[in-house]
Enzyme design. Structure first.
Site, PDB file in Angstrom:
ATOM      1  N   ALA A  46       0.805  -1.222   0.000  1.00 56.89           N
ATOM      2  CA  ALA A  46       0.000   0.000   0.000  1.00 56.89           C
ATOM      3  C   ALA A  46       0.837   1.271   0.000  1.00 56.89           C
ATOM      4  CB  ALA A  46      -0.930   0.006   1.214  1.00 56.89           C
ATOM      5  N   ASN A  77      13.298   1.782  -2.120  1.00 57.42           N
ATOM      6  CA  ASN A  77      12.473   2.942  -1.786  1.00 57.42           C
ATOM      7  C   ASN A  77      12.809   4.183  -2.597  1.00 57.42           C
ATOM      8  OD1 ASN A  77      10.942   1.848   0.616  1.00 57.42           O
ATOM      9  ND2 ASN A  77      13.049   1.456   1.263  1.00 57.42           N
ATOM     10  N   ARG A 115      11.963  -7.108 -33.047  1.00 50.97           N
ATOM     11  CA  ARG A 115      10.808  -6.603 -32.305  1.00 50.97           C
ATOM     12  C   ARG A 115       9.750  -7.694 -32.147  1.00 50.97           C
ATOM     13  NH1 ARG A 115       9.145  -1.320 -35.380  1.00 50.97           N
ATOM     14  NH2 ARG A 115       7.487  -1.364 -33.810  1.00 50.97           N
ATOM     15  N   HIS A 160      22.005  -6.474 -44.184  1.00 50.77           N
ATOM     16  CA  HIS A 160      22.467  -5.089 -44.111  1.00 50.77           C
ATOM     17  C   HIS A 160      21.319  -4.090 -44.240  1.00 50.77           C
ATOM     18  CE1 HIS A 160      26.233  -7.093 -45.334  1.00 50.77           C
ATOM     19  NE2 HIS A 160      25.561  -7.549 -46.372  1.00 50.77           N
ATOM     20  N   ASN A 196       4.822  -1.338 -44.913  1.00 50.87           N
ATOM     21  CA  ASN A 196       3.693  -2.078 -44.347  1.00 50.87           C
ATOM     22  C   ASN A 196       2.564  -1.190 -43.835  1.00 50.87           C
ATOM     23  OD1 ASN A 196       5.570  -1.192 -42.392  1.00 50.87           O
ATOM     24  ND2 ASN A 196       4.763  -2.617 -40.873  1.00 50.87           N
ATOM     25  N   ALA A 236      17.580  -4.912 -58.289  1.00 50.60           N
ATOM     26  CA  ALA A 236      17.986  -3.854 -57.364  1.00 50.60           C
ATOM     27  C   ALA A 236      17.306  -2.537 -57.708  1.00 50.60           C
ATOM     28  CB  ALA A 236      19.497  -3.688 -57.407  1.00 50.60           C
TER      29      ALA A 236
END
Length: 444
Positions: free
Chosen positions: A15, A224, A313, A343, A366, A403
């Site tokens: 608490a 603390n 991620r 790369h 995306n 490319a």
């Protein structure tokens, strides 16, 4: 653990506002190893006690949510530790009850078991003590021939008592009936007008032996303030690093690797310096995580190589033998076995088949500003450098992307896709332009 007629209970006092944290977040929710402090304590307590109850303060909905599904009870007025414990008296269970503190998150299960064992070996009350390097203003545990007589607060201690090195950690364990009786008799005749758990010790000493179980300061020191939180994080990281190395993981520079508490690293993984593992990471045997990589919410397959300077991620799965190289970011990507993105690449919301090679500078577009879309690349595809794939788009097996292409339509299996302007040559104009620019520069 015990049978249903003698269920042990851990009461966690949470608490406190944690004013020294200087935070709007309840102290118990500050994070160690990427999870709230209180969750560390709950996880450990569940290994030893049958039930866990958390005492919260008023207006702490985030804390109540964080500890679900465990029972909570609210200490409406913050009137001291004994008052907080007494708030939960109806949930003490039927066996022994221990009082723990949310700001002591690093107590080990072994120490909790020793505390419970000491109580069961005949102690009316068992408590935890430590010998800190700097006892400072900790309460001192006064003993007589191995039995605890009382706990004296620093401000009330004599010079002889202040020289005692055994300090009170606050954690204690007793039989449920005795504990209820003692708590009911704790008064608030002190300068703060609060009810303190330490007052229970003298009552317990009159009923039977009170024993102190010692544990290392690193386990019992409270959190603390932000500086104490940092020290606790350092202690936790040392534990996690040692556990990883004991399990067969090579850490080239252990002090520079940071784990989450749920990080899973299999044997024969090598981790280079300055690697950070966020929550939800699994790394399979034989993988190499190179320097300065950041991983969270992902899985790395056997013998894969990640980094240096890679970012994985949440939602990313790199299968066996994959390579993710320098300055490559993957988000919610399935990278098939043996696939490579070595790369300067961003791949988001994509599925990439086995054996595919993604060239330098490739981007999956995306996001259209509102929705996320998926890119699907088949097996054995060659994506040339500096390509842009505008999702949603699918590239079939064995296709080749030239490319510099911008791919906006699906590419059938085995096809060559070119999406760039045709090169134009203008004889001699390059030299003319350079000479003209040089002349302008000289003219100022």
């Amino acid at each position: 653990m015990t049978d249903s007629t003698h269920r042990t209970t851990a009461i966690i006092l949470a608490a406190g506002l944690g004013t020294r944290m200087k935070s709007r977040l309840p102290k118990a929710l500050h994070r160690l190893g990427n999870q709230p402090m209180i969750n560390h304590l709950i996880t450990t307590a569940r290994q030893v006690f049958d039930d866990v109850v958390v005492v919260t303060g008023p207006d702490m909905p985030e804390l109540e949510k964080a500890v679900r599904p465990f029972k909570t009870v609210t200490q409406v007025e913050r009137l001291g530790t004994a008052h907080a414990a007494n708030t939960a008296r109806d949930l003490f269970g039927t066996g022994d009850v221990a009082i723990l503190y949310a700001d002591n998150p690093l107590i080990t299960a072994e120490t909790m078991r020793r505390l419970l064992a000491a109580r069961r070996e005949g102690a009316s009350l068992a408590l935890l003590g430590m010998r800190p390097a700097e006892p400072g203003r900790y309460g001192r545990i006064v003993e007589d021939h191995g039995r605890v007589v009382k706990i004296v607060e620093f401000k009330d201690a004599t010079e002889d008592e202040r020289r005692i090195t055994l300090c009170n950690a606050g954690v204690m364990c007793a039989g449920v009936d005795d504990f209820r009786t003692w708590l009911a008799n704790v008064g608030n005749d002190n300068a703060q007008g609060e009810y303190y758990l330490t007052d229970v010790v003298e009552m317990a000493a009159k009923a039977g032996p009170v024993v102190c179980v010692e544990a290392p300061e690193a386990e019992l020191a409270g959190v603390n303030s932000r500086s104490e939180l940092a020290r606790a994080e350092a202690t936790l990281q040392t534990r996690l690093r040692n556990a990883a190395m004991d399990a067969g993981v090579t850490l080239v520079a252990p002090e520079t690797v940071f784990f989450s508490t749920d990080t899973v690293i299999e044997a024969d993984v090598t981790i280079e310096p300055n690697v950070f593992f966020g929550p939800g990471v699994k790394v399979r045997s034989g993988a190499l995580i190179r320097a300065f990589s950041h991983l969270e919410g992902c899985e790395v397959g056997e013998n894969a190589m990640i980094g240096p300077y890679a970012r994985l991620r949440p939602g990313t799965l790199c299968a066996a033998q994959t390579h993710v190289g320098n300055f490559v970011e993957l988000k919610n990507v399935e990278l098939g076995e043996g696939a490579k993105a070595n790369h300067l690449t961003y791949l988001g919301d994509a599925s990439i088949g086995s054996g595919t090679n993604v060239g330098a500078g490739t981007i999956t577009c995306n996001y259209d500003g509102v929705f996320k879309h998926r890119t699907t690349i088949g097996e054995r595809v060659f994506v040339g450098s500096d390509s842009i794939l505008v999702a949603p788009v699918t590239v079939g097996d064995d296709a080749l992307i030239a490319a510099g292409s911008v791919i906006t339509s699906d590419v059938p299996p085995g096809d060559l896709a070119l999406g760039r302007a045709r090169q134009t040559l203008k004889s001699g104009q390059g030299l003319q332009i350079k000479q003209s620019l040089k002349a302008r520069k000289e003219q100022g």
